[in-house]
Motif scaffolding. Structure first.
Motif, mmCIF file in Angstrom:
data_model
loop_
_atom_site.group_PDB
_atom_site.id
_atom_site.type_symbol
_atom_site.label_atom_id
_atom_site.label_comp_id
_atom_site.label_asym_id
_atom_site.label_seq_id
_atom_site.Cartn_x
_atom_site.Cartn_y
_atom_site.Cartn_z
ATOM 1 N N ASP A 83 -1.910 -1.434 -2.079
ATOM 2 C CA ASP A 83 -0.867 -2.371 -2.478
ATOM 3 C C ASP A 83 -0.136 -1.884 -3.733
ATOM 4 O O ASP A 83 0.644 -2.627 -4.327
ATOM 5 C CB ASP A 83 -1.442 -3.772 -2.710
ATOM 6 N N ALA A 114 -0.974 -0.522 4.590
ATOM 7 C CA ALA A 114 -0.036 -1.195 3.688
ATOM 8 C C ALA A 114 0.261 -2.585 4.234
ATOM 9 O O ALA A 114 0.943 -2.733 5.250
ATOM 10 C CB ALA A 114 1.246 -0.384 3.565
ATOM 11 N N GLU A 118 3.953 -4.834 2.315
ATOM 12 C CA GLU A 118 4.423 -3.926 1.269
ATOM 13 C C GLU A 118 5.846 -4.260 0.828
ATOM 14 O O GLU A 118 6.726 -4.532 1.643
ATOM 15 C CB GLU A 118 4.363 -2.477 1.760
ATOM 16 N N SER A 158 4.800 3.341 -3.571
ATOM 17 C CA SER A 158 4.839 2.931 -2.171
ATOM 18 C C SER A 158 3.828 3.728 -1.358
ATOM 19 O O SER A 158 3.305 4.749 -1.804
ATOM 20 C CB SER A 158 6.237 3.151 -1.594
#
Length: 277
Positions: free
Chosen positions: A165, A191, A194, A200
């Motif tokens: 995260d 993810a 997200e 990322s």
């Protein structure tokens, strides 16, 4: 590289899941493995003797300490037999403690190790051993490998999942798990919900590639209360042998309270989980 590992051997619950994982890891990584077992002193019967005189109370306390030590010794003896057969470098320690002090004691001890292995709590059974993982997570300062109480055999790290995260805790767990990630045949970054940001999942894949770790991303959007179940569902569908995630919690009146996803993982995990706080 997990050269120095600690395993908590339960004195009230099944010992095999932890012993099998810990010894197999020590063999595979040529690590030193120390094991610790705690016998919990129950003071319930002692309280009934209040007013009976100091000698009677002292005798009851001493007898309970002996019983607690015997329980710890019995648990550690199972580990000792298996460790000798495996011909690994190991050490053992067993002691008696009141439940309120046991978690703090093992949390402090775990600070000297690269990783601590514990058994998943079983909420259906009231046991003091259930409190140890939370104490290790919040007090050790290092990674904790929690083994499901239904687990059998060694740890399978061929396919590792990363619950990502972008948070500090997720990054800490990622770094702690790097020895497993670098040896895995497949790595999946999970993810959940997200949002755009500097850390990322795509950027994480690039970071891992520079370390020689090929990873893919699996994204999903779920309701907040379904995050933990979604992660475990992906782990099961993809046949993952290990999950990596941050161990979340918050303080309340000087106590550590598990966060929702972390608490859910404690209660219903189906795969070993490496957590860091």
């Amino acid at each position: 590289m997990f050269r120095n590992i600690l395993a908590h051997i339960p004195s009230e619950r099944p010992v095999r899941p932890v012993i099998e994982v810990a010894i197999a890891l020590a063999m595979a990584r040529r690590s030193h493995l120390d094991a610790v077992a705690i016998g919990y002193e129950s003071m319930g019967g002692v309280g009934m003797l209040v007013g009976s005189g100091g000698a009677a109370i002292a005798s009851a306390v001493g007898a309970e300490q002996e019983r607690a030590q015997e329980r710890a010794d019995a648990a550690i003896s199972v580990f000792k037999v298996e460790a000798k057969l495996a011909e690994i470098a190991y050490g053992i320690r067993s002691f008696a403690a009141i439940p309120a002090e046991a978690g703090e004691a093992i949390g402090a001890l775990a600070r000297l190790y690269d990783m601590t292995i514990v058994l998943q709590p079983d909420s259906s059974k009231s046991r003091y051993d259930n409190d140890i993982p939370e104490a290790v997570l919040f007090n050790s300062g290092g990674p904790m490998l929690m083994v499901p109480y239904t687990h059998k055999g060694p740890l399978d790290t061929h396919h590792v999942g990363i619950a990502w995260d972008g948070s500090r805790l997720a990054a800490r767990a990622l770094r702690d798990a790097m020895p497993f990630l670098m040896g895995a045949k497949a790595v999946t970054v999970i993810a959940v919900n997200e949002e755009a940001g500097e850390a990322s999942s795509d950027q994480l894949v690039g970071h891992l590639a520079r370390r020689g770790v090929a990873a893919r991303v699996q994204r999903l959007a779920v309701e907040r209360g379904d995050v933990q179940a979604a992660i475990l569902s992906i782990a099961a569908e993809s046949n993952m042998g290990l999950l990596v995630m941050g161990g979340y919690g918050h303080s309340r009146l000087h106590e550590r309270i598990l966060g929702g996803v972390t608490r859910g993982m404690f209660e219903s995990m189906t795969v070993p989980v490496l957590m860091s706080h």
